[in-house]
Design a protein around this motif. Structure first.
Motif, PDB file in Angstrom:
ATOM      1  N   LYS A  91       0.832  -1.198   0.000  1.00  0.00           N
ATOM      2  CA  LYS A  91       0.000   0.000   0.000  1.00  0.00           C
ATOM      3  C   LYS A  91       0.867   1.249   0.000  1.00  0.00           C
ATOM      4  CE  LYS A  91      -4.233  -1.816   2.016  1.00  0.00           C
ATOM      5  NZ  LYS A  91      -5.261  -1.655   3.053  1.00  0.00           N
ATOM      6  N   ALA A  92       0.443   2.235  -0.791  1.00  0.00           N
ATOM      7  CA  ALA A  92       1.179   3.501  -0.874  1.00  0.00           C
ATOM      8  C   ALA A  92       0.231   4.663  -0.584  1.00  0.00           C
ATOM      9  CB  ALA A  92       1.803   3.647  -2.261  1.00  0.00           C
ATOM     10  N   GLU A 143       1.947  -0.043  -4.671  1.00  0.00           N
ATOM     11  CA  GLU A 143       3.223   0.187  -5.364  1.00  0.00           C
ATOM     12  C   GLU A 143       4.102  -1.044  -5.226  1.00  0.00           C
ATOM     13  OE1 GLU A 143       6.672   3.618  -5.802  1.00  0.00           O
ATOM     14  OE2 GLU A 143       5.298   3.680  -4.110  1.00  0.00           O
ATOM     15  N   PHE A 144       4.667  -1.473  -6.347  1.00  0.00           N
ATOM     16  CA  PHE A 144       5.506  -2.671  -6.318  1.00  0.00           C
ATOM     17  C   PHE A 144       6.841  -2.367  -5.654  1.00  0.00           C
ATOM     18  CE2 PHE A 144       8.710  -5.540  -8.082  1.00  0.00           C
ATOM     19  CZ  PHE A 144       8.130  -6.773  -7.770  1.00  0.00           C
ATOM     20  N   LYS A 145       7.192  -3.195  -4.691  1.00  0.00           N
ATOM     21  CA  LYS A 145       8.468  -3.061  -3.985  1.00  0.00           C
ATOM     22  C   LYS A 145       9.285  -4.324  -4.204  1.00  0.00           C
ATOM     23  CE  LYS A 145       7.508   0.858  -1.759  1.00  0.00           C
ATOM     24  NZ  LYS A 145       8.268   2.110  -1.944  1.00  0.00           N
ATOM     25  N   LYS A 146      10.502  -4.148  -4.639  1.00  0.00           N
ATOM     26  CA  LYS A 146      11.380  -5.305  -4.779  1.00  0.00           C
ATOM     27  C   LYS A 146      11.690  -5.875  -3.404  1.00  0.00           C
ATOM     28  CE  LYS A 146      13.661  -3.929  -9.082  1.00  0.00           C
ATOM     29  NZ  LYS A 146      14.952  -3.637  -9.750  1.00  0.00           N
ATOM     30  N   ALA A 147      11.939  -7.174  -3.363  1.00  0.00           N
ATOM     31  CA  ALA A 147      12.274  -7.832  -2.098  1.00  0.00           C
ATOM     32  C   ALA A 147      13.632  -7.355  -1.598  1.00  0.00           C
ATOM     33  CB  ALA A 147      12.277  -9.341  -2.279  1.00  0.00           C
ATOM     34  N   GLY A 162       0.062  11.812  -8.069  1.00  0.00           N
ATOM     35  CA  GLY A 162      -0.062  12.623  -6.853  1.00  0.00           C
ATOM     36  C   GLY A 162      -1.383  12.464  -6.132  1.00  0.00           C
ATOM     37  N   LYS A 163      -2.328  11.728  -6.716  1.00  0.00           N
ATOM     38  CA  LYS A 163      -3.627  11.529  -6.066  1.00  0.00           C
ATOM     39  C   LYS A 163      -3.506  10.593  -4.865  1.00  0.00           C
ATOM     40  CE  LYS A 163      -6.351  13.919  -8.822  1.00  0.00           C
ATOM     41  NZ  LYS A 163      -7.110  15.103  -8.335  1.00  0.00           N
ATOM     42  N   HIS A 164      -4.504  10.675  -3.965  1.00  0.00           N
ATOM     43  CA  HIS A 164      -4.564   9.846  -2.773  1.00  0.00           C
ATOM     44  C   HIS A 164      -5.859   9.044  -2.782  1.00  0.00           C
ATOM     45  CE1 HIS A 164      -1.911  13.263  -1.820  1.00  0.00           C
ATOM     46  NE2 HIS A 164      -1.225  12.383  -1.083  1.00  0.00           N
ATOM     47  N   THR A 165      -6.000   8.125  -1.852  1.00  0.00           N
ATOM     48  CA  THR A 165      -7.237   7.349  -1.766  1.00  0.00           C
ATOM     49  C   THR A 165      -8.412   8.269  -1.476  1.00  0.00           C
ATOM     50  OG1 THR A 165      -6.780   6.883   0.565  1.00  0.00           O
ATOM     51  CG2 THR A 165      -6.123   5.206  -1.017  1.00  0.00           C
ATOM     52  N   LEU A 170      -0.142   0.540  -9.107  1.00  0.00           N
ATOM     53  CA  LEU A 170      -1.430  -0.048  -9.443  1.00  0.00           C
ATOM     54  C   LEU A 170      -2.460   0.657  -8.575  1.00  0.00           C
ATOM     55  CD1 LEU A 170      -0.735  -3.897  -9.478  1.00  0.00           C
ATOM     56  CD2 LEU A 170      -1.148  -2.454 -11.459  1.00  0.00           C
ATOM     57  N   ILE A 171      -3.603   0.978  -9.149  1.00  0.00           N
ATOM     58  CA  ILE A 171      -4.658   1.612  -8.352  1.00  0.00           C
ATOM     59  C   ILE A 171      -5.943   0.805  -8.498  1.00  0.00           C
ATOM     60  CG2 ILE A 171      -3.739   3.971  -8.313  1.00  0.00           C
ATOM     61  CD1 ILE A 171      -5.399   4.602 -10.760  1.00  0.00           C
ATOM     62  N   LYS A 172      -6.685   0.750  -7.401  1.00  0.00           N
ATOM     63  CA  LYS A 172      -7.986   0.078  -7.417  1.00  0.00           C
ATOM     64  C   LYS A 172      -9.042   1.143  -7.150  1.00  0.00           C
ATOM     65  CE  LYS A 172      -8.687  -3.934  -5.318  1.00  0.00           C
ATOM     66  NZ  LYS A 172      -8.969  -4.918  -4.223  1.00  0.00           N
ATOM     67  N   GLY A 173     -10.167   1.038  -7.860  1.00  0.00           N
ATOM     68  CA  GLY A 173     -11.215   2.033  -7.648  1.00  0.00           C
ATOM     69  C   GLY A 173     -12.502   1.686  -8.347  1.00  0.00           C
ATOM     70  N   ASN A 174     -13.466   2.624  -8.252  1.00  0.00           N
ATOM     71  CA  ASN A 174     -14.805   2.408  -8.795  1.00  0.00           C
ATOM     72  C   ASN A 174     -15.089   3.416  -9.905  1.00  0.00           C
ATOM     73  OD1 ASN A 174     -15.149   0.493  -6.708  1.00  0.00           O
ATOM     74  ND2 ASN A 174     -15.856   2.105  -5.305  1.00  0.00           N
ATOM     75  N   PHE A 175     -15.646   2.914 -11.028  1.00  0.00           N
ATOM     76  CA  PHE A 175     -16.018   3.762 -12.153  1.00  0.00           C
ATOM     77  C   PHE A 175     -17.507   4.142 -12.064  1.00  0.00           C
ATOM     78  CE2 PHE A 175     -12.292   2.076 -14.494  1.00  0.00           C
ATOM     79  CZ  PHE A 175     -11.860   3.230 -15.128  1.00  0.00           C
ATOM     80  N   ILE A 176     -17.809   5.350 -12.486  1.00  0.00           N
ATOM     81  CA  ILE A 176     -19.206   5.775 -12.676  1.00  0.00           C
ATOM     82  C   ILE A 176     -19.274   6.556 -13.982  1.00  0.00           C
ATOM     83  CG2 ILE A 176     -21.129   7.181 -11.816  1.00  0.00           C
ATOM     84  CD1 ILE A 176     -20.170   6.652  -8.990  1.00  0.00           C
TER      85      ILE A 176
END
Length: 449
Positions: A157-158, A256-260, A208-211, A166-172
């Motif tokens: 999570k970022a 956000e993808f983080k390398k190990a 630059g957007k936030h949840t 990657l972002i998850k969200g809802n479309f309208i």
């Protein structure tokens, strides 16, 4: 039954098979009796039709079938009994007379066959081949470390959207006035990769957007891919093609993808709880050994090719080329004469190697043992897991995988082929002079061109 062989030269021969009436007569008569018992002809009770009628209706087909069976069986048996090492398959001789199945009682068949030439393979220290060892450099190790860190990484999570998120969200879906459509498209929990947005101006709207913040945009303009839009908005391809709307997208999660990181937990995931890899230095040393082992496989393949070329040039078995072209055409009717000519040299080289290899196998009594086959199957299983970045595999899982491999006849045959091939190469290796040379990967690649 009479079968004779006439050698034309040391690689061509003619086999004549004479099938006489006593060789097939009894079986043909018994078959026609069975036909009679099962037959039904108008005007006759079932199974009571005259034998002459049965013979007239079925006799020729039964005769032809039985003669072909006798021919096939006895020709194969003759080749085995005589220990003939044939190349390809027997071909009908051009002088074969046409058979009259209505009148003839005795049938002669004439076949051309190709024989593997008698050869001798003499090797000594005067025969020389270079063995190329590819050096492992820091760049190779760095690349492998980076690959592992990427493979073992995860999405976390970022707080803020970047172009790598990657972002998850809802479309309208919105109407022309910018209001939400009551019956519009409203898919939820839609995951998007920001870096897949093709329109740069729209991409900037997300950075630059936030949840819980929203972005209004046109998905068609953003992605320019009907298939992706169809999947993302959960609509048909036809609807995606006709779509012309603005959408409000509310961000519910940012990943956000983080390398190990390089730590003991990672090392245990890679090599098991009891691994001796404890530090980054240990990991790099382990990777160096693994890379060297993989590169050694490339070196061995190159060496095997060089051995093959050496022996083909040295022994150069004489083969019946006209017959082989005929056989290729018979066996591959879809190929044109031009295609056969174009591929013939490559085919000939492969066949020469097969003749030489068979000689070495027989002379040195080489064979693939069951235990060797099973161990090779385990190696294959390990490699298949490794291709997907899986290294710490329980032994029982590898053993189960290997058993499934050897239970398949075609896969087992492939393993036997590899084992025999490696043993032949080893026989040659022990008899010739080998000069070891260390070269870079780039130099090695040049040798393969």
């Amino acid at each position: 039954m009479n079968i004779t062989r006439e050698d034309i030269d040391n690689v061509n021969a003619v086999i004549k098979v004479l099938i006489e009436k006593p060789d097939y007569e009894t079986t043909v008569e018994d078959t026609l009796k069975e036909y009679r018992q099962k037959s039904f002809f108008p005007g006759f009770r079932p199974g009571k039709a005259p034998s002459a009628l049965i013979k007239k209706r079925y006799g020729k087909a039964v005769l032809l079938d039985e003669v072909n069976k006798v021919l096939s069986h006895n020709l194969t048996k003759f080749i085995i009994d005589e220990k003939l090492k044939i190349l390809g398959e027997p071909l009908s001789n051009p002088e074969q007379q046409e058979i009259d199945w209505d009148k003839d009682d005795n049938f002669e068949f004439i076949f051309d066959i190709a024989l593997a030439p008698e050869i001798e393979v003499t090797l000594s220290e005067d025969d020389k081949i270079d063995f190329y060892t590819i050096t492992v450099n820091d760049e190779m190790i760095d690349n492998q470390v980076n690959y592992i860190k990427t493979q073992m990484g995860s999405n976390e999570k970022a707080e803020e959207v970047t172009d790598k998120c990657l972002i998850k969200g809802n479309f309208i879906e919105l109407d022309e006035s910018g209001e939400e459509k009551e019956e519009g498209i409203r898919p939820e929990d839609v995951i998007m990769s920001v870096n897949r947005i093709k329109d740069e101006e729209i991409k900037k709207l997300f950075i630059g957007k936030h949840t819980e913040e929203t972005v209004i945009f046109d998905p068609v303009k953003a992605f320019d891919d009907n298939h992706e839009i169809s999947h993302m908005l959960k609509i048909s391809h036809e609807e995606a093609k006709e779509l012309n709307s603005q959408f409000k997208y509310t961000i519910t999660e940012i990943l956000e993808f983080k390398k190990a990181g390089l730590n003991e937990d990672l090392y245990k995931k890679l090599y098991g709880e009891d691994t001796e890899v404890k530090t980054e230095e240990d990991l790099r040393q382990k990777l160096k050994e693994e890379i060297a082992a993989n590169l050694l496989n490339s070196s061995e393949r190159k060496f095997a090719v060089d051995v093959r070329n050496l022996l083909i040039d040295k022994v150069n078995p004489g083969l019946p080329e006209p017959f082989l072209k005929r056989w290729l055409k018979e066996a591959n009717k879809e190929l044109t004469d031009e295609q056969i000519e174009n591929e013939f040299e490559s085919f000939l080289k492969d066949l020469k190697w097969q003749v030489i290899k068979n000689f070495l196998v027989e002379k040195n009594e080489l064979k693939a043992e069951e235990e060797e086959t099973y161990e090779l199957a385990k190696e294959v299983a390990y490699l298949q897991y490794n291709q997907y970045g899986i290294y710490n595999i329980p032994e029982e899982e590898i053993e189960s995988f290997a058993k499934r491999i050897v239970e398949k006849p075609e896969e087992k045959e492939k393993l036997h082929f590899r084992i025999i091939e490696e043993k032949v190469i080893e026989v040659v290796r022990n008899k010739i002079s080998i000069q070891n040379k260390e070269i870079t990967q780039e130099e090695f690649n040049e040798l393969l061109k």
